[in-house]
Design an enzyme around this catalytic site. Structure first.
Site, short mmCIF file in Angstrom:
data_model
loop_
_atom_site.label_atom_id
_atom_site.label_comp_id
_atom_site.label_asym_id
_atom_site.label_seq_id
_atom_site.Cartn_x
_atom_site.Cartn_y
_atom_site.Cartn_z
N GLU A 55 87.95 33.95 31.19
CA GLU A 55 87.22 34.21 29.95
C GLU A 55 88.00 33.75 28.72
OE1 GLU A 55 85.20 36.55 33.01
OE2 GLU A 55 87.32 36.31 32.46
N HIS A 124 82.54 48.61 34.99
CA HIS A 124 81.50 47.60 34.81
C HIS A 124 80.19 48.20 34.28
CE1 HIS A 124 84.24 45.80 37.74
NE2 HIS A 124 83.77 44.63 37.40
#
Length: 333
Positions: A55, A124
């Site tokens: 990322e 998550h």
């Protein structure tokens, strides 16, 4: 809703050849949540690119690409994954126009799936709006269904500054008719009054919008449900106008109580409308604990229709701030 996201991206890419889409599994697989399905076949590998699991790397590349002529749309599979690339977003992208005295803009859109409800566990399932909403230079929008997913994303891609668009993943499978094209674009910074009512204003965002609306629909009181849609900038005028009419405000948030985005709404309303309120401003939130994995606990963690209805009803009846369920049951202090 995932199809609405894909349609918004396709329309933006047809409109402007500078729009590109990058991220993990966005091309060949069509996105882990199928929100980029079909884009590779139409636009090719030059404009729809799968990236390594880095990322920091691909978001940094997107910042540079945005500063030099492209309009990248970056997909972050789970919002938490932005943690390893936050510097690229809040320190670089958000500050470049200011630091360059306006010479460089960063027309970057960062999409990320967020929220609880699908059993992805503590690492998550967070909403994480508070990671971004206190960063000058960033705009933040949150989808609440297919139309807002389409309209906000189209507006974000057209914007000349970085925009974070958060997509509650439990809503991806929700269905509704969607107006596409220019008529379907939703201006950033504009809220929507979803239902009219005289007793209370319910301000919701993202995944709590359908919860607040259903709670109001089956209640014995009348609520004006406001979908905030954009958190930065938020539509102060619409919220204040609504609370002036109803005299009460309840903010419905999915995130933890401490430091939630609703604190900003509550503080502004209490400051400007104190003398016109018929009850204290109230926030309905989740407790200050990690999102549980077990289904019964996860269901209890987020505000439910029944819980919102109960909290609002008590506020209207007593004129006092209701205690949250975890305080009443001694489950969390």
């Amino acid at each position: 809703m995932n199809q609405a996201v894909s349609a918004a991206l396709a329309d933006a890419m047809r409109e402007d050849p500078a729009v590109v889409v990058i991220g993990e599994d966005v091309a060949v697989p069509g996105g882990v949540f199928k929100a980029t399905d079909g884009l590779l076949a139409e636009f090719g590998v030059g404009r729809v690119r799968d990236t390594p699991i880095s990322e920091m790397g691909f978001l940094g590349a997107a910042v540079g690409a945005a500063a030099t002529g492209l309009r990248p749309v970056v997909e972050i599979m789970f919002g938490e994954f932005l943690g390893v690339a936050l510097d690229q977003l809040v320190t670089e992208a958000a500050k470049l126009r200011y630091l360059s005295a306006g010479q460089y803009g960063v027309p970057l859109t960062v999409r990320a799936s967020v929220g609880a409800g699908l059993g992805f566990g503590a690492q998550h399932s967070q909403c994480l709006e508070t990671w971004f909403y206190a960063t000058p230079g960033l705009k933040v929008a949150v989808a609440s269904g297919p139309q807002t997913a389409y309209g906000l994303l189209r507006a974000a891609v057209r914007d000349d500054d970085p925009v974070v668009v958060l997509e509650p993943r439990r809503l991806y499978g929700g269905r509704a008719e969607v107006v596409t094209g220019d008529d379907g674009i939703i201006a950033l910074g504009s809220a929507e009054v979803r239902t009219a009512g005289d007793d209370v204003t319910l301000v919701a965002l993202g995944g709590t919008v359908p919860v607040a609306q259903e709670a109001a629909d089956g209640a014995g009181w009348g609520a004006e449900v406001v979908d905030l849609r954009t958190l930065v900038p938020w539509d102060v005028a619409t919220v204040l106008d609504s609370v002036r009419r109803t005299g009460r405000l309840v903010v419905v948030e999915e995130g933890p109580f401490s430091g939630g985005w609703g604190t900003e709404i509550a503080a502004r309303v209490a400051s400007e409308l104190f003398g016109e309120l018929r009850a204290p401003v109230h926030r309905v939130t989740s407790p200050d604990v990690p999102v549980p994995y077990a289904k019964p606990l996860e269901t209890r963690y987020v505000p439910t229709v029944e819980y919102v209805r109960e909290q609002v009803g008590e506020l209207i009846e007593t004129g006092r701030t209701p205690r949250p369920w975890w305080s009443r049951e001694g489950a969390h202090r």
